[in-house]
Design a protein around this motif. Structure first.
Motif, short mmCIF file in Angstrom:
data_model
loop_
_atom_site.label_atom_id
_atom_site.label_comp_id
_atom_site.label_asym_id
_atom_site.label_seq_id
_atom_site.Cartn_x
_atom_site.Cartn_y
_atom_site.Cartn_z
N GLU A 339 39.17 35.62 61.27
CA GLU A 339 39.42 35.64 62.72
C GLU A 339 39.11 36.98 63.39
O GLU A 339 39.10 37.04 64.62
N HIS A 340 38.87 38.02 62.60
CA HIS A 340 38.68 39.35 63.20
C HIS A 340 37.46 40.05 62.62
O HIS A 340 37.11 39.84 61.45
N MET A 341 36.84 40.92 63.42
CA MET A 341 35.63 41.64 62.99
C MET A 341 35.58 43.01 63.65
O MET A 341 36.29 43.28 64.63
N ILE A 342 34.73 43.86 63.10
CA ILE A 342 34.53 45.21 63.62
C ILE A 342 33.04 45.41 63.88
O ILE A 342 32.19 44.91 63.12
N THR A 343 32.71 46.13 64.96
CA THR A 343 31.32 46.40 65.30
C THR A 343 31.15 47.88 65.65
O THR A 343 32.10 48.56 66.02
N GLY A 344 29.90 48.34 65.52
CA GLY A 344 29.55 49.70 65.91
C GLY A 344 28.28 49.69 66.75
O GLY A 344 27.41 48.82 66.56
N ALA A 345 28.17 50.64 67.68
CA ALA A 345 27.04 50.64 68.61
C ALA A 345 26.45 52.03 68.73
O ALA A 345 27.05 53.03 68.33
N ASP A 346 25.25 52.10 69.34
CA ASP A 346 24.58 53.40 69.49
C ASP A 346 25.13 54.20 70.67
O ASP A 346 24.67 55.33 70.92
N ASP A 347 26.13 53.63 71.38
CA ASP A 347 26.82 54.42 72.40
C ASP A 347 27.99 55.19 71.80
O ASP A 347 28.78 55.80 72.51
N SER A 349 30.57 53.92 70.08
CA SER A 349 31.86 53.22 70.10
C SER A 349 32.03 52.31 68.89
O SER A 349 31.06 51.80 68.32
N VAL A 350 33.30 52.13 68.52
CA VAL A 350 33.70 51.19 67.47
C VAL A 350 34.70 50.23 68.08
O VAL A 350 35.65 50.66 68.76
N SER A 351 34.50 48.91 67.86
CA SER A 351 35.36 47.91 68.50
C SER A 351 35.91 46.92 67.49
O SER A 351 35.24 46.57 66.51
N LEU A 352 37.14 46.46 67.76
CA LEU A 352 37.78 45.38 67.01
C LEU A 352 37.77 44.13 67.88
O LEU A 352 38.08 44.18 69.07
N TRP A 353 37.44 42.98 67.25
CA TRP A 353 37.32 41.72 67.98
C TRP A 353 38.15 40.64 67.32
O TRP A 353 38.39 40.67 66.12
N LYS A 358 37.23 36.90 74.34
CA LYS A 358 35.85 37.20 74.75
C LYS A 358 35.56 38.69 74.81
O LYS A 358 34.42 39.12 74.77
N LYS A 359 36.62 39.49 74.92
CA LYS A 359 36.47 40.93 75.01
C LYS A 359 37.10 41.58 73.78
O LYS A 359 37.97 40.98 73.13
N PRO A 360 36.71 42.81 73.45
CA PRO A 360 37.30 43.47 72.27
C PRO A 360 38.81 43.64 72.40
O PRO A 360 39.33 43.89 73.49
N LEU A 361 39.50 43.54 71.27
CA LEU A 361 40.94 43.81 71.26
C LEU A 361 41.19 45.31 71.40
O LEU A 361 42.21 45.72 71.98
N SER A 362 40.28 46.11 70.88
CA SER A 362 40.42 47.57 70.95
C SER A 362 39.05 48.22 70.82
O SER A 362 38.19 47.73 70.06
N THR A 363 38.81 49.30 71.54
CA THR A 363 37.55 50.04 71.46
C THR A 363 37.84 51.54 71.44
O THR A 363 38.65 52.03 72.24
N VAL A 364 37.21 52.24 70.52
CA VAL A 364 37.28 53.70 70.47
C VAL A 364 35.91 54.23 70.87
O VAL A 364 34.92 54.01 70.17
N LYS A 365 35.85 54.91 72.00
CA LYS A 365 34.58 55.49 72.47
C LYS A 365 34.37 56.86 71.83
O LYS A 365 35.33 57.57 71.52
N GLN A 366 33.11 57.21 71.64
CA GLN A 366 32.74 58.48 70.99
C GLN A 366 33.55 58.65 69.69
O GLN A 366 34.17 59.68 69.46
N ALA A 367 33.51 57.61 68.88
CA ALA A 367 34.32 57.57 67.66
C ALA A 367 33.97 58.69 66.69
O ALA A 367 34.81 59.13 65.91
N HIS A 368 32.73 59.18 66.74
CA HIS A 368 32.30 60.24 65.83
C HIS A 368 31.90 61.51 66.58
O HIS A 368 31.15 62.34 66.05
N GLY A 369 32.39 61.66 67.79
CA GLY A 369 32.10 62.88 68.54
C GLY A 369 30.75 62.86 69.22
O GLY A 369 30.05 61.84 69.26
N CYS A 370 30.37 64.03 69.74
CA CYS A 370 29.12 64.16 70.50
C CYS A 370 28.30 65.32 69.95
O CYS A 370 28.79 66.17 69.20
#
Length: 485
Positions: A339-347, A349-353, A358-370
């Motif tokens: 029922e749950h998954m995790i994704t990563g993006a080139d912006d 961010s890391v998100s839990l779904w 329809k929307k993420p349960l939680s999102t961490v932006k700049q998860a690995h810094g800049c």
């Protein structure tokens, strides 16, 4: 003459007189039968008291209970003995049956607990709380396995945690022994244009998957090909064709030999490896698919890259669910449970779904810094994600500069509503692939000098190899151990 009556006093027999030895020699102080008087007796004392050893002496007093028991034993008839032994046998049988019932009850509780876990797992509600026990490993405990000449692009771990399979841009496939770190099998890559005569890949391998029983290994490359191998010997078995673009994602349905594949041609294909057969094709994404995963249900999840969507494909119903939430290209995806998954993006961010939202349960932006100059900072891309199935522990890997590339471990909140950082492990280079072992004892990272999907920039200091990272647990607290006992 008057008559008179005399009453003669009855004398006590000599053998009943205490302390008198009537048969032995005379002692000092005794009297003769002629009439001499006895010498005056000394004061009685427990030290000088005379105790007769004659056979006629007073016998010791037998306790009543013991005497009764002896009489009972002595008087027991054969019929009573049989009855007594029968009762003992019945008591023994009763004790054995009670013990057996306790053991069966314990086994029943174990089975019931296991079935309950399986039900929760199927519903996607099982969440083992392991993250709080983890502590970062020492740098000396991390092993580096080297064998590929070019960047690692993908890897998998066998379900028994004994073997690692890796692939890279050099078109090689290597099977590793986890315990020793040695190479067991190597499938060499071929040069471009030798596809007709070379057994193996002749283009960059982008993805791979292994069946849950460890029988089959599948690999996909930039030449739109899927190859099936015997996992034990790395012997080539089949070649699947049909995709019109690079094969970017592969996954076996758990407990079966059904294979799902994803491609840059925006399609999902279903294959039956046992029958060496193609089943069907599904369409829906608007851009190249960059990642795919599945578990035991007849469904799979995909990341749609630049169309910024995550999709759940219900194979049997021939339907799909579409989710949006990232601002950048979604480059990787992994199921935590059904029922749950995790994704990563080139912006960055890391998100839990959840498949029910329809929307993420939680999102961490700049998860690995800049990185970058002041005012022009750019987040580090999240190149890979991994999840320890049915637990609260996930990981993400970034692509960045050599001095700040890292694997980040995260703790999922209750019901997966939140992500908290646990600790990070410095790993120089592009972390192109991450996988947890089934037991949760270690995490494997496939690292390269370049990103798995291109050559946007290169980190010369990085080493193309596989990092085996032990997942250490906190030592048990003595006070807690006493409470548990």
């Amino acid at each position: 003459m008057s008559s008179s009556f005399f009453i003669k006093k009855k004398e006590t027999p000599a053998f009943m007189k205490r302390g008198k030895n009537t048969t032995g020699p005379k002692r000092k102080g005794d009297v003769d039968s002629v009439g001499k008087s006895k010498a005056p007796a000394k004061k009685s004392s427990k030290h000088n008291e005379e105790i007769s050893s004659d056979s006629e002496a007073e016998s010791p007093v037998v306790p009543r209970k013991r005497q009764a028991k002896e009489e009972t034993d002595y008087d027991e008839t054969p019929q009573e003995k049989k009855l007594r032994l029968a009762k003992l046998y019945l008591d023994q049988l009763k004790e054995e049956e009670e013990k057996k019932a306790e053991d069966e009850s314990f086994e029943t509780d174990l089975i019931a607990g296991r079935l309950q876990e399986e039900v929760l797992e199927q519903k996607g509600m099982l969440q083992r709380l392991l993250a709080k026990e983890l502590i970062p490993p020492d740098a000396s405990e991390i092993r580096l396995l080297r064998g590929h000449k070019l960047p690692i692009t993908c890897l998998v771990i066998s379900s028994d945690d004994k073997f690692i399979f890796s692939a890279a841009k050099d078109c090689f496939i290597i099977k590793w022994d986890v315990a020793s770190g040695k190479k067991l099998h190597t499938v060499p890559g071929g040069r471009k244009g030798t596809e007709d005569r070379h057994v193996g890949h002749t283009a960059h391998i982008l993805c791979m998957a292994i069946s849950s029983d460890g029988k089959y290994l599948a690999t996909g490359d930039m030449n739109n090909l899927i190859m099936i191998w015997e996992a034990e010997t790395c012997k080539h078995l089949y070649k699947f064709t049909g995709h019109k673009g690079p094969v970017s994602g592969l996954s076996f349905r758990k407990g079966t030999h059904d294979l799902y594949s994803a491609s840059h041609d925006r399609s999902i294909k279903v294959w039956n490896v046992d029958e060496n057969a193609y089943v069907e094709t599904l369409f829906g994404h608007q851009d190249a698919i960059t990642g795919l995963d599945s578990l035991s249900r007849e469904r799979c999840v995909t990341a749609g890259g630049r169309d910024r969507s995550v999709r759940v494909w219900k194979i049997a119903e021939e339907s799909q669910l579409v989710f949006h939430g990232h601002e950048g290209s979604i480059d990787c995806i992994q199921l935590i449970n059904e029922e749950h998954m995790i994704t990563g993006a080139d912006d960055g961010s890391v998100s839990l779904w959840s498949v029910n939202k329809k929307k993420p349960l939680s999102t961490v932006k700049q998860a690995h810094g800049c990185h970058g100059d002041a005012g022009l900072e750019q987040p580090h891309w999240v190149a890979s994600v991994a999840a320890l199935q049915n637990s609260d522990t996930v990981a993400s890997g970034a692509s960045g500069c050599s001095h700040n590339s890292q694997v980040q471990l995260w703790k999922c909140g209750q019901n997966y509503r939140g992500l908290e950082p646990l600790f990070s492990i410095p790993v120089p280079g592009f972390i192109n692939s991450l996988k947890f072992s089934s037991s949760g004892q270690f995490l494997v990272a496939g690292v390269g000098q370049e990103h798995r999907l291109g050559r946007w920039w290169r980190i010369k200091e990085a080493k193309n190899g596989i990092y085996v990272i032990p997942l250490k647990r906190k030592p048990p607290n003595p006070e807690e151990a006493k409470i548990n006992e």
